[in-house]
Motif scaffolding. Structure first.
Motif, short mmCIF file in Angstrom:
data_model
loop_
_atom_site.label_atom_id
_atom_site.label_comp_id
_atom_site.label_asym_id
_atom_site.label_seq_id
_atom_site.Cartn_x
_atom_site.Cartn_y
_atom_site.Cartn_z
N LEU A 197 0.87 -1.09 0.00
CA LEU A 197 -0.08 0.02 -0.36
C LEU A 197 0.55 1.52 -0.41
O LEU A 197 0.81 2.10 -0.74
CB LEU A 197 -0.71 -0.48 0.73
N ARG A 212 3.35 1.79 -1.20
CA ARG A 212 4.34 2.02 -3.11
C ARG A 212 3.10 3.29 -3.89
O ARG A 212 3.47 3.66 -5.28
CB ARG A 212 4.29 0.73 -3.56
N LEU A 213 2.35 2.72 -3.23
CA LEU A 213 0.61 3.88 -4.15
C LEU A 213 1.43 5.40 -3.97
O LEU A 213 1.69 5.76 -3.12
CB LEU A 213 -0.33 3.48 -3.98
N PRO A 214 0.54 5.79 -5.23
CA PRO A 214 0.86 7.39 -5.10
C PRO A 214 0.15 8.41 -3.84
O PRO A 214 -0.76 8.34 -3.46
CB PRO A 214 0.72 7.87 -6.46
N ILE A 246 0.46 7.35 -0.73
CA ILE A 246 -0.30 6.70 0.15
C ILE A 246 1.19 6.24 1.24
O ILE A 246 1.81 6.11 0.79
CB ILE A 246 -0.42 5.36 -0.20
N ILE A 299 -10.23 7.61 2.30
CA ILE A 299 -9.23 7.96 0.65
C ILE A 299 -11.12 8.74 -0.51
O ILE A 299 -11.72 7.44 -0.37
CB ILE A 299 -9.46 6.62 0.19
N ARG A 335 -7.13 8.78 -8.63
CA ARG A 335 -5.74 9.04 -8.97
C ARG A 335 -4.77 7.46 -8.94
O ARG A 335 -4.67 7.24 -9.33
CB ARG A 335 -5.26 9.67 -7.70
N LEU A 336 -5.30 6.20 -7.60
CA LEU A 336 -5.12 5.47 -7.42
C LEU A 336 -5.08 4.47 -8.56
O LEU A 336 -4.58 3.57 -8.58
CB LEU A 336 -5.26 4.94 -5.58
N HIS A 347 -3.15 4.85 -11.44
CA HIS A 347 -1.57 4.63 -11.09
C HIS A 347 -1.52 2.76 -11.30
O HIS A 347 -1.17 2.56 -11.98
CB HIS A 347 -1.38 4.59 -9.74
N LEU A 348 -2.94 2.20 -11.25
CA LEU A 348 -2.92 1.13 -10.83
C LEU A 348 -2.39 0.13 -12.34
O LEU A 348 -2.34 -0.55 -12.57
CB LEU A 348 -3.92 0.19 -9.86
N GLU A 357 3.15 -5.08 -10.36
CA GLU A 357 2.97 -3.86 -8.99
C GLU A 357 1.34 -4.64 -8.46
O GLU A 357 1.26 -5.01 -7.12
CB GLU A 357 3.13 -2.55 -9.60
N LEU A 360 0.06 -6.11 -4.69
CA LEU A 360 -1.50 -5.98 -4.17
C LEU A 360 -2.37 -6.52 -3.56
O LEU A 360 -2.74 -6.54 -2.71
CB LEU A 360 -1.57 -3.99 -4.71
#
Lengths: 197, 197
Positions: A13, A15-17, A19, B19, B26-27, B30-31, B38, B42
């Motif tokens: 978690l 690693r997420l931007p 966070i 969140i 954004r998350l 990103h994913l 990655e 997760l």
């Protein structure tokens, strides 16, 4: 610090931007405490998004399948293109419902400091699309900051020789905002772009 | 708004504490953009934590297996118990390395406004443990706020008749902080708890 599996989750978690370690810890404990269905749904949503979402071959937006929803929609005018940096920008504009045409996602902005040059963006694809679809207008909606403006200038310079109309979203005072809090650059842009009443 | 799988992911991420919709978006992007490993790591970390982490039958802390690492450690003094609200509080204290004994996690604090009464906390388990393990001292480390203090008072009231020493972490000025920024309540607690030099 923690037992293996929870430490692994905190690490992933983190690693997420956006966070940090504290937020990651809070999220991890929330997930451990949450009903099993909730954690399972999140894990599955991550895997499903990863598996089923790719990038539209036309516009570069996120897409389920080869083409995104907007490029598949025959009701959207293919001769008007709105150029944005990222898929989320297209979503923001789409939410406002102001573009009747389609989008073109560059995948970022020119930023020498981050090592992103024009060749890293989907500019060539934009030029090909403009010629192929006989695009009449390209509305550039990159971010109103240094990188976004440089990208807009660069893209406009390549588009104009093709005889297409190139416009840029106006800069000015946000509607509903307070004049008092406007910065000088925004004010000067608002003055420059003033309109007859 | 978005194509199905990405909207699902945004919805699931938005359910997490702290969140909001923008962070979730954004998350999610990103994913989608991140390397497949990655995202997979997760998702798997979530499932693994959910599957392998439960709560220690002794202390209520997170545990891989029946008992947590600290309760399994024969080197930890079983006659000193540090009572905390949540597993993350135990982790914070453990990081400081100041407790040679074990922990007892209540699972929250008494908060009538949130409908949490003493019967929702692991108080009965604490009393049984104190008697069974001949505990000499219980250090109450609930949060130094209204709910934490009420919980500390309640627990102390039940423990004292058992003949066990009950202490509470000191309130006062944070080390390295500025006196200037201390609030009145903290200052008055610091004065009350002042020590001979």
């Amino acid at each position: 610090m923690y037992e293996g599996p929870i430490q692994d989750l905190i690490d992933e978690l983190s690693r997420l931007p956006g966070i940090g370690p504290k937020s990651a810890q809070r999220l991890a404990f929330h997930l451990v405490k949450a009903p099993p269905e909730e954690a399972k749904r999140l894990a599955e949503a991550i895997l499903a998004a990863k598996e089923r979402i790719s990038f539209c071959v036309e516009c570069g937006n996120v897409a389920e399948g080869e083409r995104c929803r907007i490029c598949r929609d025959p009701g959207r005018d293919p001769t008007v293109l709105c150029v944005v940096e990222e898929p989320k920008d297209a979503a923001t504009i789409e939410k406002a419902g102001v573009i009747k045409g389609r989008y073109h996602v560059l995948g970022g902005a020119i930023s020498p400091l981050d090592g992103i040059g024009p060749e890293d963006l989907r500019v060539q694809e934009l030029l090909e699309r403009v010629e192929r679809d006989h695009v009449a207008e390209v509305i550039i909606a990159t971010n109103p900051n240094l990188e976004g403006n440089a990208t807009a200038m660069y893209v406009a310079g390549l588009l104009k020789p093709l005889g297409v109309r190139v416009t840029r979203l106006a800069s000015g005072l946000p509607v509903g905002g307070d004049l008092e809090y406007a910065d000088e650059v925004t004010l000067s842009q608002a003055l420059e772009g003033r309109r007859e009443m």
